[in-house]
Structures are given as structure tokens and as C-alpha cells.
Write an enzyme that holds these catalytic residues in place. Structure first.
Site: not given
Ligand code: UN1
Length: 481
Positions: A153, A232-233, A250, A284, A331, A383, A462
Site C-alpha cells: 500500500n 503474517v506478523g 507494524e 493502516c 481487496q 481492519e 520506525e
């Protein structure tokens, strides 16, 4: 169609290698347009890239900071010089509008320039020891190879804000970009080479979860920085923690925008419009929950509805498009499925939510505004990552804050109010890593820390001055003469 199909290759040790069409990036505004084809690694290329990055580490980390600063500065200059062309590629590949694409490229250029400066900033201190005759000094040292896993994104800004600090502080990099946006990542990699990065300092490998796992699990990789989904995180965290790699993640948000009765109506509407719908809501930091106190609620919803009605959805490259397509079929399916979920849960759709069949075949959906929603509904907890915003009506500030603080995420949170008292209280008490007063929840500066709390983020922030913490090892040295 802009300019044919690019044939991309991995970048390892300064060489462009591999061939294949495992990855195909389509223009989401016109899916007949294949933007690029790239090979998809199954692990062996990743291991070679890590070897190249390991080999490049000693001389890069020991070079003068000026060497690193100059490479980053040149990369920044080249990115800025080519912002229009790169912004066009980005908009064509990802689907955000041309101004958004050019803006993102400019942001990436500025990030490189910012970290060109940071490369020269020495952060150690000397301290008197408690023991006479002993001196204590701290310094920050590079760690080695960093594995960077980036989402689609922000296909250049996020790779830039992970790569630039990693390189600035003397580390080497293996970047695995998202498979939806390989061409934009390759353009950045070319520029880093052109800017003079020595062979192996920056490597690029295309691939899916197999390549990603090879990167995260490899003991030669000192740290992993990941931006993407929670699912995935969680897998990355298990692998990385097991081998004690440094980890920064993140993973999105469900960002509240609170609108109080005393807000300036136009400003509140503009914050909601920008935060919820620009970049097709695929940020996000998007304002996906709009929490509105009761006296302004109906006026706010009516005014926002009118603005949403005026947003032209279309080809990302058309000058009069305000909202591009969503990035992929997946999406689009997600957005449409949440519209059904919202209906079943009893939310009222004020506008939008139609699958649009425009002249070109693309992933077009009209921006959706939901009202009469409860904080516990799935549309207010999960989300969605699309142009969907739901409004929750509350009685007063205290209820607004409680609703804002519900749920698992904590990335960005905004309030629109003319009251200093509430603005200040909200800034202090909302559970989020970033707070915005009279501003959209999305759209952050490039030179300050970025990150969230709770399930949004893991590890140090970050960007900005915070980036040094993740990409360096603090060392404390005691010296007796
Ligand atoms: C922004 O709001 O300007 O993936 C940046 C994301 C975030 C970046 C948001 N990491 O959407």
C-alpha cells in the site's frame, strides 16, 4: 495503458539475476495492463542475497559515515528528480491517484535525505564512572544484515523508511517487497545502485511466503522489520523470536476519529474524508471508525455524505479521479464482504458500497459510509483496508474516548474539537502511538517517529530519530587508563 510490461529481476550482490514470471503485477485500474512480471523465489535466491549482504557488511559498516550519507543523499536526489515518472509507475501499479503516487515518491526521496543527515549524527555520550579513574562511553553500532518485508500500500515510502535508516547506520539490507507492487520496489533498488551503493549493500528478492520465511528464519539476518497483516506478523514473530532476531512489526489499525459537538463542521468533514477514503482507505492509519457526539452527528453525517457523493472514482491516472481502485481482487472481495457483514449486523449504508463497472476493467468500488453502528460490530473491530468508514454515535466526550479505546489496535487516533481541554485530555489518554488534533489520522511526516501500541505494533518505533534504536546496538564501554 502507459508503457508495456517490465521484466524484473532480483538484485543480489550488485547483479540483476533470475528470470521468470512467478509474479505478475496488474494495473488495478485496468487489469488488461500487466505492469511487470518478476521471478518468485522459493528460498535459494533469498539465501544467496543474505550471503551477499553478509559479505558486504564489514566494509560498509566500517566506511566513513560520509560514504553512507552521500549514497543516501544521492538516492534521495534521484528519487525526487524522477518523482513524476516514478509516481506514475506507482499509481499504475498500486492504484492510488497520480497526485498521491507522486506525493509518496517525494516522501521516499525526503526520507533518504533525512537519513543521509542521520548517518552523520553520532549519538554516543561520555559519562563519569562512579569509580575514579574510569571513563564510561556509549556508542551505537550496526548489527549486520536486516531483512525488510514491505507491504503493497506504500510501495516506495515504506521500503524507503525501512531501508534508509538500516543503511544509514551501517547495516546491509535484503528487501522483500510485496508481490502486488514489485515494479516500484525495483525502481527504488535501481536508484540505490545508481546512487553508488557498493555491491551487496542493498539486495532485492521477489517472492511470497516461502521467500519471506527463508529471510526471517536465517540466522545470518540480525533483524526483521515487517509491515503487513496481523496473521503474517504472528508467523514472523514466532520464527524471529525463536532465534532471538531483532524484530519490529507494524500491523495495521482501526483508527478512531472523534468528532465533538464543538468541532468546526467543515474541518471535521475534511478530516474524515481524507482519513477514511483517500488512497482508497488502504492505509493502516485510515480513519475507519468515526465517533461523533450527538448534537453534531446528523449535520456531520449529512455533510460527509454530500462530500463522499462528490468523490469521483476512476482510473488512478486520470486527472479528475479522486479515489482510485482498490489494489487487487482480494481487496475488492474483502471490501464487498464487509459491506454484507455490515448489513447483517444492522448498520445502515448511507452511501456507496457499489461494485462499479467502469469502461476499463478494474477493482472499482464506491466509498462506503455506514451509520447507526455499534462499537462491537465487526466493521468497527476488524481492519478492512478499503474505502469503508463507519460512524458511531455517542453522547459525550467520555463515551467517545471509551469507544476510541475499545478494540485491539492502537496505531493512530484523531479528535476534531475547538476545545483545548478535550484535545489535551484525548492526546494524553487515547491508547494509540500517534494522536492527531484537528487533522486526519492518516498522513504522517517523514522525519518523526511512527508506530503504535497494542496489536498495531511490536518493537521500537520506525522513522525519525526513533529509527536508530532498532537499527543499531547500544554499547557501553568502560575504560581505565
Ligand atoms: C501515512 O498515514 O501517511 O501501511 C502512512 C500503512 C502505514 C503508513 C501510513 N504503515 O498504511
Amino acid at each position: 495503458m502507459d508503457s508495456g510490461t517490465l521484466a524484473l529481476r532480483h538484485l543480489i550482490g550488485g547483479d540483476w539475476v533470475g528470470a521468470g514470471v512467478g509474479i505478475e503485477s496488474l494495473n488495478p485500474s485496468d487489469t488488461r495492463d500487466v505492469v511487470a512480471r518478476a521471478p518468485s523465489d522459493e528460498g535459494s535466491v533469498m539465501r544467496a542475497a543474505i550471503a551477499a549482504a553478509s559479505e558486504a557488511f564489514p566494509s560498509w559498516s566500517e566506511a566513513s559515515p560520509e560514504v553512507r550519507s552521500d549514497v543516501l543523499d544521492r538516492a534521495g536526489t534521484l528519487i525526487l528528480e524522477r518523482r513524476n515518472q516514478l509516481g506514475r509507475l506507482l499509481a499504475r501499479e498500486e492504484g492510488k491517484t497520480l497526485p498521491e503516487g507522486v506525493g509518496e515518491v517525494a516522501r521516499a526521496g525526503r526520507i533518504f535525505k533525512f537519513f543521509a543527515g542521520e548517518a552523520l549524527r553520532r549519538t554516543g555520550v561520555t559519562v563519569d564512572s562512579t569509580r575514579p579513574g574510569v571513563e564510561v562511553a556509549t556508542c551505537r553500532q550496526p548489527l549486520g544484515v536486516f531483512g525488510l518485508i514491505a507491504p503493497w500500500n506504500f510501495p516506495i515510502a515504506i521500503p524507503a523508511w525501512k531501508s534508509a535508516p538500516a543503511l544509514a547506520f551501517g547495516n546491509t539490507v535484503v528487501l522483500k517487497p510485496a508481490s502486488l507492487t514489485p515494479a516500484t520496489a525495483a525502481a527504488m533498488a535501481e536508484i540505490i545502485q545508481e546512487a553508488g551503493a557498493p555491491k551487496g549493500v542493498f539486495n532485492l528478492v521477489f517472492g511470497g511466503s516461502v521467500a519471506g520465511t527463508a529471510l526471517v528464519a536465517d540466522r545470518r539476518v540480525a533483524g526483521i522489520s515487517f509491515t503487513g497483516s496481523q496473521g503474517v506478523g504472528a508467523g514472523i514473530a514466532r520464527l524471529a523470536v525463536e532465534r532471538q532476531a531483532r524484530l519490529q512489526m507494524e500491523m495495521g489499525g482501526k483508527n478512531p476519529l472523534v468528532v465533538l459537538d464543538d468541532a468546526e463542521l467543515d474541518r471535521a468533514v475534511q478530516c474524515a474524508l481524507d482519513g477514511a477514503f483517500f488512497a482508497s482507505g488502504q492505509r493502516c492509519t485510515a480513519s475507519s471508525r468515526i465517533i461523533v457526539t450527538k448534537a453534531i452527528h446528523d449535520r456531520f453525517v449529512a455533510a460527509l455524505r454530500d462530500k463522499v457523493a462528490g468523490l469521483r472514482v476512476g482510473d488512478a491516472l486520470d486527472a479528475d479521479t479522486r479515489i482510485g481502485p482498490v489494489a487487487s481482487q482480494a481487496q475488492l472481495d474483502t471490501v464487498l464482504s464487509y459491506i454484507e457483514i455490515a448489513a447483517k449486523e444492522g448498520a445502515r449504508r448511507v452511501i456507496g458500497g457499489e461494485r462499479l463497472n467502469l469502461e476499463k476493467p478494474g477493482y472499482y468500488v464506491s466509498p462506503v459510509l455506514l451509520v447507526d453502528t455499534d462499537p462491537g460490530m465487526r466493521v468497527n473491530c476488524e481492519e478492512i483496508f478499503g474505502p469503508v468508514a463507519s460512524v458511531v454515535r455517542v453522547k459525550d466526550y467520555d463515551e467517545a474516548l471509551a469507544v476510541a479505546n475499545a478494540g485491539e489496535f492502537g496505531l493512530s487516533a484523531g479528535i476534531v474539537t475547538s476545545s483545548l481541554k478535550y484535545a489535551h485530555h484525548f492526546t494524553r489518554h487515547v491508547r494509540a502511538g500517534m494522536t492527531m488534533v484537528n487533522l486526519p489520522t492518516a498522513g504522517v511526516d517523514y522525519h518523526v517517529p511512527f508506530g503504535g501500541t497494542r496489536k498495531s505494533s511490536y518493537g521500537p518505533h520506525e522513522q525519525g530519530a526513533a529509527a536508530v534504536e532498532f537499527y543499531t546496538q547500544l554499547k557501553t564501554s568502560y575504560i581505565s587508563a
